[in-house]
Design an enzyme around this catalytic site. Structure first.
Site, PDB file in Angstrom:
ATOM      1  N   TYR A 476       0.824  -1.300  -0.090  1.00  0.00           N
ATOM      2  CA  TYR A 476      -0.042   0.229  -0.015  1.00  0.00           C
ATOM      3  C   TYR A 476       0.840   1.521   0.016  1.00  0.00           C
ATOM      4  CZ  TYR A 476      -3.668  -3.050   1.060  1.00  0.00           C
ATOM      5  OH  TYR A 476      -4.827  -4.171   1.166  1.00  0.00           O
ATOM      6  N   ARG A 477       1.796   1.252  -0.903  1.00  0.00           N
ATOM      7  CA  ARG A 477       2.567   2.264  -1.192  1.00  0.00           C
ATOM      8  C   ARG A 477       2.267   3.614  -0.722  1.00  0.00           C
ATOM      9  NH1 ARG A 477       8.121   1.427  -2.426  1.00  0.00           N
ATOM     10  NH2 ARG A 477       7.542   0.045  -4.022  1.00  0.00           N
TER      11      ARG A 477
END
Length: 550
Positions: A476-477
């Site tokens: 979940y950059r």
């Protein structure tokens, strides 16, 4: 996994042919000519190279953009390469270095910050969607999957070979296995079998020198690093060999909705106490968002308890009545299916679909349309108090489409050491939070409003989540937590974000990076940094003992 019949035994020849100082002002045409002249190309590369003058360039570029926030950026790749085999990737890596271009590798395009197809510098995209061959070995309970295959394609292929084997990874069918596995990869089987990365037994990666390496050739240090540390920092991953896991012929799923008026807050409070302690065959995710109430004619907050149980409904109901009676789960809420049916169910919940679809829907690579979004993540060690939850609900009223997902830990996740692979978030966490906001309107001012909202939400949650560091999930950059310089970034600077993603594993990841890509060719805004000469000297003995002997 069948590739070229050689492992670059001619590496010295290639090094001689391509020894150079990079030419940063070279035109795309010179880069393309380099590809065409590259030795040992096994298939024609002419048909898989797209410059901006090619009529198919923009359709190829847009095909896997899953976040429309990045659809209209002025910075676009000079060239897109869609390789048909390993030699095309090797040529792209070597020619990119020769002509001063960086590389972004894309398998599914679900990177929340678009790092697989966006860059602030001249760059090339290697889009590996053509490399998606999957082979299932039922007898040995393994599968070989090329990194361009999606999760949906993998799940479907497994289901066609066996009704009692599955694989623990994510729920979104269009996510590419290349990035998902290398960043960890969690889903409904996490509490029973751990992450996707926990079940990888071999891999093929092409390094900065163009060498195609399997686990034995790359060594245990690099193999450790690409299981949770992301692959893009170290090379181009082209395939995985994975361990399949047993699943019963019958599993049970449910999606039970409860509003605040139906005591959703109190149920979630109890869920926090028991979700990570439940039988490891039970996974119950909580999705919270604002919905339109038909009955009350207004918008309300609703929590959906989305679950999969590895067993039948007759066994599930007593377990739920014992541990979470507050939910009031009834047999009519549950559906018995097989494992692939649970995958289709989970994907439908993600997309907001209520249609009972055939497994073939998992093969649709374009089903998940690009939406404008921003996401963040957190990990929780202690239950959030009632007043903390109520504050969360208030914030959800402020935007049209904000959502929270609470995913439980426990079970197998508590049993694996944080240093076993480079994914470090293990025991001690009771659940993980995924924050998301989606919007339809275009324009910088609108985007900033929604970005400010999710940052406000993230700030609000600070007292209730992990600390020192505040943990985050690589897949979940989130560039808000820190970025690298375009060139050299010190380990200390990168630690601002690196410790959040990798905890105590970050130092070892930097040591691996320094060993396999010392000039830091494979880099992006949040790639693993190399260590400086001084840091290398200080840690030289540690590098040898850690990387080569583990």
């Amino acid at each position: 996994m069948k590739y070229l019949s050689f492992y670059f035994t001619f590496a010295t020849v290639v090094t001689f042919l391509f020894s150079f100082a990079p030419h940063s002002l070279d035109t795309p045409q010179k880069f393309v000519q380099c590809l065409y002249n590259y030795p040992f190309i096994s298939n024609s590369i002419f048909d898989v190279v797209y410059t901006q003058t090619n009529s198919s360039y923009f359709s190829i570029l847009d095909m896997s953009i899953r976040n429309s926030r990045f659809s209209n950026l002025s910075s676009k790749p000079r060239v897109i390469v869609t390789p048909l085999d390993v030699s095309h990737i090797q040529a792209t890596i070597m020619c990119s270095q020769r002509h001063g271009l960086q590389i972004r590798t894309r398998s599914g395009g679900h990177d929340y910050e678009g790092l697989s197809y966006v860059a602030e510098v001249p760059f090339v995209i290697i889009d590996i969607f053509n490399l998606r061959q999957i082979t299932v070995d039922v007898e040995n309970r393994t599968a070989s999957v090329q990194a361009g295959a999606t999760l949906g394609e993998l799940y479907y292929t497994i289901s066609q070979k066996s009704k009692t084997l599955g694989f623990p990874a994510g729920v979104c069918a269009t996510v590419g296995t290349g990035g998902h596995f290398s960043g960890g990869g969690y889903g409904f089987l996490m509490r029973k079998y751990g992450l996707a990365a926990d079940n990888i037994i071999d891999a093929h990666i092409i390094d900065v020198n163009g060498n195609l390496l399997d686990r034995k050739a790359m060594g245990e240090g690099l193999f450790w690093g690409i299981r949770g540390g992301g692959g893009a920092s170290f090379g181009v991953i082209v395939a995985w060999k994975i361990k399949l896991v047993p699943v019963p012929s019958t599993v049970t799923v449910f999606n039970v909705a409860r509003t605040l008026e139906e005591n959703a807050t109190e149920i979630i409070q109890k869920w926090q106490l028991v979700a990570n302690q439940l039988d490891e065959r039970i996974f119950i995710r909580v999705d919270v968002k604002k919905v339109n109430s038909v009955e009350h004619g207004k918008q309300i907050i609703q929590a959906n308890f989305v679950s999969m149980f590895l067993g039948g409904v007759e066994e599930l109901i007593p377990l739920m009545q014992k541990s979470l009676p507050e939910l009031g789960l009834d047999r009519k809420d549950c559906t018995e299916t097989n494992w692939i049916g649970s995958v289709v169910f989970a994907n439908a919940v993600l997309l907001g679909s209520t249609v009972n679809e055939a497994p073939e829907v998992l093969l649709n690579r374009s089903r998940f349309l690009g939406r404008i979004n921003k996401a963040k993540s957190d990990y929780v060690r202690k239950p959030i108090p009632i007043d903390g939850l109520q504050g969360l609900w208030s914030l959800l009223y402020e935007v049209p489409d904000g959502e929270l997902q609470f995913a439980p830990y426990g079970g197998r996740m508590d049993e694996i050491s944080e240093s076993e692979i480079s994914f470090s978030h293990r025991s001690g966490f009771i659940f993980h939070i995924h924050y998301m906001v989606i919007w339809e309107e275009e324009g910088d001012e609108v985007a900033q409003r929604y970005m400010n909202w999710i940052r406000k939400l993230y700030k609000y949650m600070e007292p209730y989540v992990s600390k020192s560091p505040r943990a985050a999930y690589l897949n979940y950059r989130d560039l808000d937590i820190g970025v690298n310089n375009n060139g050299y970034t010190s380990y200390n600077q990168a630690s601002i974000w690196g410790l959040k993603y990798f905890g105590n594993n970050f130092r070892r990841l930097a040591e691996v990076k320094t060993k396999v890509d010392p000039r830091n060719f494979f880099r992006n805004e949040q790639s693993i940094p190399t260590l400086s000469d001084e840091e290398n000297y200080i840690n030289s003995n540690h590098v040898v003992s850690t990387i080569e002997t583990k």
